[in-house]
Scaffold this active site. Structure first.
Site, short mmCIF file in Angstrom:
data_model
loop_
_atom_site.label_atom_id
_atom_site.label_comp_id
_atom_site.label_asym_id
_atom_site.label_seq_id
_atom_site.Cartn_x
_atom_site.Cartn_y
_atom_site.Cartn_z
N LYS A 159 -4.08 6.58 14.23
CA LYS A 159 -5.03 5.84 13.40
C LYS A 159 -5.91 4.85 14.43
CE LYS A 159 -2.32 6.42 9.44
NZ LYS A 159 -1.09 6.35 8.75
N GLN A 191 2.29 1.25 7.06
CA GLN A 191 2.72 2.44 7.63
C GLN A 191 4.18 2.48 7.00
OE1 GLN A 191 1.06 4.94 9.66
NE2 GLN A 191 2.56 6.11 8.70
N ASP A 244 -5.69 2.49 1.77
CA ASP A 244 -5.07 3.82 1.88
C ASP A 244 -4.62 4.08 0.29
OD1 ASP A 244 -3.63 5.67 2.99
OD2 ASP A 244 -1.85 4.73 3.56
#
Ligand code: NAP
Length: 287
Positions: free
Chosen positions: A57, A101, A124
């Site tokens: 990322k 994450q 996200d």
């Protein structure tokens, strides 16, 4: 740009085009505001796969000209500490997108941590607020990146979803469920299948579009498919195999995404696209 080859839908050309558009957009934001769009990533613990995903990322951020702020917390972090860290990022005007994450270590209430992300920075698509807005087809939210990537692939292949029967196999919060909502918003008729679904092959046989998000290697078989079905394989299993048995399915499908090289490249490109969009919204930059 063509992203189909024989009957394959290829993700890389579409992902590359999104990365280029994003880099251009980021440059424009910097020029107009003097601010560099920034994605904050938060990693808790030492899981090697999570470290790899974060590195990927951060590399993509660099490629798009997006700044990054990486926060690494140790394994013993509590929910309260993680929520406090994320809340701080939420109120930091220099941070435009936040990615936690996951999975996080077991002592942490992952939901509480996700919910500390403001919807405007939830690039996200993990919060209740993002999910419900997406489901109600409302603006002002970012969908989960992989299903959004699948939608962009379908669009790039010129597929009109209206009235088509889509069968989504899997109902996870990051894949199957948001996938169903996005397809529904484009007027597909959607069936969601899961581990308790009875006679899955018979349901798949009715599908114009099949999305496999099962987490089981080569699970969907070619003889389950209707002739000419479109097959989107979100699966990514050890050994670079998808959730669809490619060889048998490619013989029946009109279009199919390979693994690797199909859905895979889309996820990070969409994350970058949504980070740039979040920054543009927060900084008041119009297209
Ligand atoms: P997950 O959370 O494990 O969910 C799997 C889903 O499949 C569950 O809803 C489960 O049903 C269902 N399922 C399991 N066995 C089944 C069966 N025999 N018949 C029908 N449904 C069954 O997985 P996920 O996170 O959604 O990921 C799915 C796949 O996508 C994995 O291969 C993963 O590696 C891949 N993935 C790829 C990306 C990418 O960037 N390309 C991103 C995320 C995930 P229940 O709900 O009933 O348990």
């Amino acid at each position: 740009m063509s992203n189909t080859l024989d009957n394959k839908i290829l993700g890389k050309p579409v992902a590359d085009a999104i990365m280029q558009q994003t880099a251009d957009r980021v440059a424009k934001i910097k020029e107009q505001t003097g601010v560099t769009p920034c994605l904050a990533t938060v990693l808790v613990g030492e899981d090697p796969a999570s470290h790899t995903y974060i590195r990927m990322k951060l590399n993509r951020c660099e490629q798009a000209g997006i700044g990054s702020k990486h926060i690494k917390l140790d394994d013993s972090t509590t929910t309260e500490q993680l929520v406090a860290t994320i809340s701080e990022l939420g109120s930091d005007p220099q941070v435009h997108g936040i990615l936690l994450q996951h999975p996080v270590p077991h002592q942490i209430n992952e939901r509480a941590a996700f919910e500390a992300i403001p919807v405007s920075k939830d690039v996200d698509g993990v919060t209740y607020g993002s999910f419900s807005r997406m489901w109600f087809d409302e603006p002002g939210c970012f969908p989960s990146c992989t299903p959004q990537g699948i939608m962009l692939l379908l669009e790039s292949a010129g597929i009109d979803l209206s009235g088509k029967h889509a069968v989504v196999i899997g109902r996870s919060p990051i894949l199957g469920k948001p996938m169903a909502g996005l397809l529904l918003a484009k007027n597909a008729t959607v069936t969601i299948c899961h581990s308790r679904t009875k006679d899955l092959p018979a349901l798949v046989k009715q599908a114009d579009i099949v999305v496999a998000a099962v987490g089981k290697p080569e699970f969907v078989q070619g003889d389950w498919l209707k002739d000419g079905a479109i097959v989107m394989d979100a699966g990514y299993n050890p050994g670079n195999v998808g959730d669809v048995h490619f060889e048998s399915s490619a013989k029946v499908a009109s279009l199919i995404t390979p693994v690797p090289g199909g859905v895979g490249p889309m996820t990070l490109a969409v994350l970058m696209q949504q980070t740039a969009q979040a920054a543009a919204q927060q900084l008041g930059v119009k297209d």
